[in-house]
Enzyme design. Structure first.
Site, PDB file in Angstrom:
ATOM      1  N   GLY A  14       0.857  -1.190   0.000  1.00 15.49           N
ATOM      2  CA  GLY A  14       0.000   0.000   0.000  1.00 15.49           C
ATOM      3  C   GLY A  14       0.893   1.240   0.000  1.00 15.49           C
ATOM      4  O   GLY A  14       2.091   1.172  -0.324  1.00 15.49           O
ATOM      5  N   LYS A  78      -3.017  21.316  -1.538  1.00 19.15           N
ATOM      6  CA  LYS A  78      -3.686  21.445  -0.232  1.00 19.15           C
ATOM      7  C   LYS A  78      -2.920  22.472   0.598  1.00 19.15           C
ATOM      8  O   LYS A  78      -1.698  22.364   0.725  1.00 19.15           O
ATOM      9  CB  LYS A  78      -3.708  20.089   0.492  1.00 19.15           C
ATOM     10  CG  LYS A  78      -4.194  20.202   1.929  1.00 19.15           C
ATOM     11  CD  LYS A  78      -4.345  18.867   2.641  1.00 19.15           C
ATOM     12  CE  LYS A  78      -4.769  19.116   4.091  1.00 19.15           C
ATOM     13  NZ  LYS A  78      -5.007  17.915   4.856  1.00 19.15           N
ATOM     14  N   GLU A 337      -6.921  15.048  10.963  1.00 20.84           N
ATOM     15  CA  GLU A 337      -5.835  15.917  10.500  1.00 20.84           C
ATOM     16  C   GLU A 337      -4.919  15.183   9.521  1.00 20.84           C
ATOM     17  O   GLU A 337      -3.764  15.567   9.338  1.00 20.84           O
ATOM     18  CB  GLU A 337      -5.045  16.498  11.682  1.00 20.84           C
ATOM     19  CG  GLU A 337      -5.791  17.589  12.449  1.00 20.84           C
ATOM     20  CD  GLU A 337      -5.721  18.982  11.790  1.00 20.84           C
ATOM     21  OE1 GLU A 337      -5.093  19.120  10.735  1.00 20.84           O
ATOM     22  OE2 GLU A 337      -6.317  19.915  12.361  1.00 20.84           O
ATOM     23  N   ILE A 341      -0.116   9.435   6.535  1.00 27.35           N
ATOM     24  CA  ILE A 341       1.005   9.363   5.587  1.00 27.35           C
ATOM     25  C   ILE A 341       2.224  10.095   6.168  1.00 27.35           C
ATOM     26  O   ILE A 341       3.361   9.648   6.021  1.00 27.35           O
ATOM     27  CB  ILE A 341       0.596   9.912   4.198  1.00 27.35           C
ATOM     28  CG1 ILE A 341      -0.488   9.011   3.592  1.00 27.35           C
ATOM     29  CG2 ILE A 341       1.801   9.981   3.265  1.00 27.35           C
ATOM     30  CD1 ILE A 341      -1.077   9.500   2.269  1.00 27.35           C
TER      31      ILE A 341
END
Ligand SMILES: Cc1cc2nc3c(=O)[nH]c(=O)nc-3n(C[C@H](O)[C@H](O)[C@H](O)COP(=O)(O)OP(=O)(O)OC[C@H]3O[C@@H](n4cnc5c(N)ncnc54)[C@H](O)[C@@H]3O)c2cc1C
Length: 505
Positions: A14, A78, A337, A341
């Protein structure tokens, strides 16, 4: 006898597994072999659309360009999070937590009619106009303002797979790990795979997500449960296509509801929306209703959601013997939040900054790593809880969050101190705190926590504050006048990179 570490085996493909493979292979430049084993039977989580500014440095170190990332992962910029309806639940209740820190000002000295983040930082104005944080001509990963990305997590894993295997020489085995062969030192000697025997290694990374095959199943390392502090345990996720040319938001929007919150993340082609809730306070049907209503307001449509179940918990010793858990197998806190990652990135930084050259050093490195990881998990729990503790919403879920029995001691202490002063490095002393004092200030002020009471030791008078506030305002306006919109930036990038044949068609 101590043995050189030359074989690193990663189980799981992943985001955690592939980031680890690429980062280690790039950093060690062929001096160790990196093998990644990924089960064809167990799907990846495939969510995780919000990143942190750290991701820019990680990608640069791996050797992926910004253009590649944005195009391959349907990425957008972002610049923080906007919290809607968290303090009171009213329709005009909203505030920003941007990535750029606020100026250092006493809240009592700030103008009362301008929201804290808008008065003390230029970034919220840029966010409100859906603007990109950078100009096209700037070097990769540089910006006029600090930024991260929103992206398609499945596409990120695919990009990392190609990059790690083709450009960085990572060995990729698509097979299911069926068991573990233990080593004499309490660690792991090899993993058994269904198709072809076993794979031996010196260091094993457990990136198997919730399965926690190595750290949990094989080594039995327990987890520390935080679900009595952070109640959310379910998410329903959908993707809504967006019309070409429509605005792309500059921030994640987190909208509170009766027993949780909804994330809304804008990519160039779709919006990723998810309803996070606590099953103890809301039924699945109710949550589906909340999500459907939100989606219908945007597009008139409400697709069937995908269900995800999770628990806020972390592994007490993520590095045990020669096994290091990274990603979901090491822990997960609810996604408020988007801190998963970044925890993967920080774990890899810690591994590589202090890389154990032989097995003898591993015990020292593991002990230090585990202490740091525990500190970080505890601070994430504090910071996430802060968002709930300060709410004045009256539903049972929100009232339960304010129950002192559910508030970690350290957070309760800090809240008591912050009645007399603002959060500072005294409270968050590490150089690389995940959430520094600046982040706490945004949340406290955004949620309407009162300005500090007078203290016998007066706070320093800042005669230059009016001029600083004017500068923030001017900078915000100048940026708003000069930066492209996210949509204009991303569409131009795509048009420029499209193959000639596509342009001619
Ligand atoms: C609702 C929700 C929202 C989230 N939002 C965000 C966000 O905005 N930002 C953020 O940073 N994070 C977010 N996360 C977290 C993020 O999705 C994960 O941290 C990230 O995907 C990393 O997952 P992983 O690689 O650890 O595990 P997974 O993606 O689950 O991968 C596990 C891998 O292990 C393999 N595997 C399992 N068993 C075996 C076996 N026996 N043999 C071989 N291979 C095996 C699987 O095939 C797979 O490749 C969110 C999570 C949830 C639940």
């Amino acid at each position: 006898m101590d043995k050189a570490i030359t074989r690193i085996v990663i189980v799981g493909g992943g985001t955690a597994g592939w980031l680890a493979a690429a980062r280690i292979a790039a950093a060690t430049a062929g001096s160790v072999t990196v093998t990644l084993i990924e089960s064809p039977d167990v799907p990846t989580l495939g969510v995780g659309e919000g990143t942190w500014p750290t991701i820019r440095g990680t990608l640069e170190r791996i050797g992926i360009t910004e253009t590649e990332l944005l195009l391959a992962c349907d990425g957008s910029f972002k610049q923080g999070t906007r919290f809607d309806r968290w303090a009171t639940g009213a329709s005009d209740d909203r505030y920003y937590h941007p990535f750029v820190p606020p100026i250092d000002a006493d809240p009592a000295d700030l103008p009362g009619d301008i929201p804290y983040a808008l008065a003390t930082c230029a970034q919220p104005l840029v966010c409100a106009e859906d603007l990109a944080p950078r100009q096209r001509g700037m070097p990769d990963y540089a910006g006029a303002l600090n930024y991260a990305y929103h992206l398609d997590a499945t596409k990120l894993a695919a990009l990392l797979t190609r990059h790690a295997t083709i450009r960085l020489g990572v060995r990729h085995i698509r097979d299911h790990v069926t068991g573990v062969e233990r080593g004499g030192d309490g660690g792991i000697a090899a993993v058994h795979i269904r198709g072809s025997g076993s794979v031996a290694g010196d260091l094993f990374l457990d990136c198997t997500g919730h399965a926690a095959l190595l750290i949990g199943d094989a080594l039995g390392v327990e987890t520390v449960d935080a679900s009595s502090i952070l109640f959310n345990d379910q998410a329903l996720a959908v993707q809504l296509p967006v019309a070409p040319g429509s605005p792309v938001a500059s921030q994640t929007v987190a909208t509170a509801h009766g027993a949780g919150w909804i994330w809304d993340i804008g990519l160039p082609t779709r919006r990723g929306i998810g309803c996070v809730y606590a099953s103890a306070f809301m039924s699945d049907d109710e949550a589906e209703g909340v999500l459907a209503e939100y989606c219908r307001r945007i597009s008139g449509d409400s697709p069937a959601p995908r269900r995800l179940t999770f628990r806020s918990a972390y592994r007490s010793r993520p590095w045990t013997a020669n096994c290091l858990a990274i990603g979901q197998s090491a822990g997960f806190m609810e996604p408020l939040e988007a801190s998963a990652i970044v925890m993967i990135e920080l774990a890899l930084d810690a591994l590589l900054d202090d890389f154990a050259v032989d097995t003898g050093l591993m015990t020292i490195q593991a002990r230090r790593f585990n202490a740091l990881a525990t500190y970080r998990w505890e601070r994430i729990v504090d910071f996430l809880k802060l968002h709930y503790v300060l709410s004045r919403r009256d539903e049972p879920y929100w009232r339960a969050h304010r129950d002192p029995a559910t508030i970690p001691d350290r957070l309760a202490e800090m809240l008591a101190l912050w009645r007399y002063r603002s959060p500072s490095a005294l409270d968050l002393p590490m150089q690389d705190e995940l959430f520094p004092a600046a982040s706490y200030r945004y949340i406290l002020r955004g949620m309407g926590f009162p300005a500090p009471l007078p203290s016998p030791v007066p706070r320093p008078h800042r005669p230059d504050l009016p001029s600083q506030l004017r500068q923030i305002d001017q900078r915000g306006r100048a940026l708003a006048a000069s930066l492209p919109t996210n949509r204009a930036y991303l569409d131009a990038l795509r048009a420029e990179q499209a193959p000639l044949s596509e342009k001619r068609a």
